[in-house]
Design a protein around this motif. Sequence first.
Motif: not given
Lengths: 110, 117
Positions: B1-14
Amino acid sequence: LAKTTQPISMDSYEGQEVNITCSHNNIATNDYITWYQQFPSQGPRFIIQGYKTKVTNEVASLFIPADRKSSTLSLPRVSLSDTAVYYCLPGTGSQGNLIFGKGTKLSVKP
Amino acid sequence: GAVVSQHPSWVICKSGTSVKIECRSLDFQATTMFWYRQFPKQSLMLMATSNEGSKATYEQGVEKDKFLINHASLTLSTLTVTSAHPEDSSFYICSARDQGQASYEQYFGPGTRLTVT
């Protein structure tokens, strides 16, 4: 776009059949009805889509009466892994986007 | 099936910094991608519609200068949260439609958890 009403939450036990009904009184003639499942901290996942009568796939069945003002998602023999939020979405927005309501939080207990 | 990815999966920023989130359709082409935001215990709210080769369409109340969207190719859309503040902390999810399919099915990415400290 049709407004939807679903139960906020439902409880079930493993092995039972669960039926979640969604009302969408103002559904447009051309709108399909789609159901999505979402686990915590994950994107929604397509479950099933239909226009009228009954649709069945390997995961669920979808029942839509003749007036199409409601639809019922049926999950046969649920397991703990079916604990999730289920969204009913009739049609799409003007951009082809999905409009999510509050959904139904299903909790399956052992 | 069709796949969608995201990057990053988590991020912490100031607070005050900018964060870029990528959304890719891995095995299909998507003329249109959508960006949603989800706060804890709430539903998904559409932020903007991303169209390949043109400007994004933002929902009412979403600041276009704060949430920059670029859809440079048929498989990639990016969301940049500029000058992030703690209230921008949320779960960001993208979705895409396979332009080669007639169905209404949308494919969602796994989401990106943004925490601004």
